[in-house]
Scaffold this motif. Structure first.
Motif, PDB file in Angstrom:
ATOM      1  N   LYS A  45       0.907  -1.172  -0.049  1.00  0.00           N
ATOM      2  CA  LYS A  45      -0.124  -0.062   0.012  1.00  0.00           C
ATOM      3  C   LYS A  45       0.818   1.228  -0.049  1.00  0.00           C
ATOM      4  O   LYS A  45       1.514   1.596   1.025  1.00  0.00           O
ATOM      5  N   PRO A  46       0.854   1.837  -0.976  1.00  0.00           N
ATOM      6  CA  PRO A  46       1.841   3.291  -1.002  1.00  0.00           C
ATOM      7  C   PRO A  46       0.955   4.376  -0.266  1.00  0.00           C
ATOM      8  O   PRO A  46      -0.318   4.632  -0.529  1.00  0.00           O
ATOM      9  N   ASP A  47       1.732   5.066   0.463  1.00  0.00           N
ATOM     10  CA  ASP A  47       0.991   6.072   1.134  1.00  0.00           C
ATOM     11  C   ASP A  47       1.700   7.530   0.474  1.00  0.00           C
ATOM     12  O   ASP A  47       3.003   7.550   0.595  1.00  0.00           O
ATOM     13  N   ILE A  48       1.010   8.508  -0.018  1.00  0.00           N
ATOM     14  CA  ILE A  48       1.515   9.721  -0.365  1.00  0.00           C
ATOM     15  C   ILE A  48       1.287  10.709   0.584  1.00  0.00           C
ATOM     16  O   ILE A  48       0.064  10.927   0.735  1.00  0.00           O
ATOM     17  N   THR A  49       2.399  11.421   1.003  1.00  0.00           N
ATOM     18  CA  THR A  49       2.001  12.520   1.634  1.00  0.00           C
ATOM     19  C   THR A  49       2.746  13.781   1.162  1.00  0.00           C
ATOM     20  O   THR A  49       4.058  14.015   1.027  1.00  0.00           O
TER      21      THR A  49
END
Length: 104
Positions: free
Chosen positions: A83-87
């Motif tokens: 799961k990529p988390d983009i901040t």
């Protein structure tokens, strides 16, 4: 990374409505940091070598998808767990990526 969409409705004959979509892409965002969460056996260096997106690149959904695919093909990673988390950081117009994953 962010887009604005404006929809214009133009009534036509017989209850038909023509729709016009105006898409504005907005600013381009650069990748700042990339990290991984959940890796105990596989080194961060090995994971970084597998992905196509790199720090300093412009954000690309295509490269993000390619990177998830590359990680999912590793025997040591559960593909469904990635799961990529983009901040985003609006001050620097950059994003940090954290790939959450589970090892086999």
């Amino acid at each position: 990374l962010f887009a604005n969409i404006k929809i214009t409705e133009i009534p036509a004959n017989n209850g038909v409505v023509d729709l016009t979509f105006n898409v504005s892409e907005g600013a381009r965002w650069k990748i700042d940091k990339i990290s991984f969460k959940g890796n105990q056996k596989v080194s961060t260096e090995d994971l970084l070598n597998k992905i196509t997106i790199k720090p300093g690149d412009w954000f690309s959904k295509t490269k993000l998808i390619e990177s998830v695919r590359a990680l999912s093909m590793m025997d040591k990673i559960k593909p469904e767990s990635i799961k990529p988390d983009i901040t985003p950081d609006s001050k620097t117009v950059s994003v940090n990526l954290v790939f959450e994953l589970t090892e086999n």
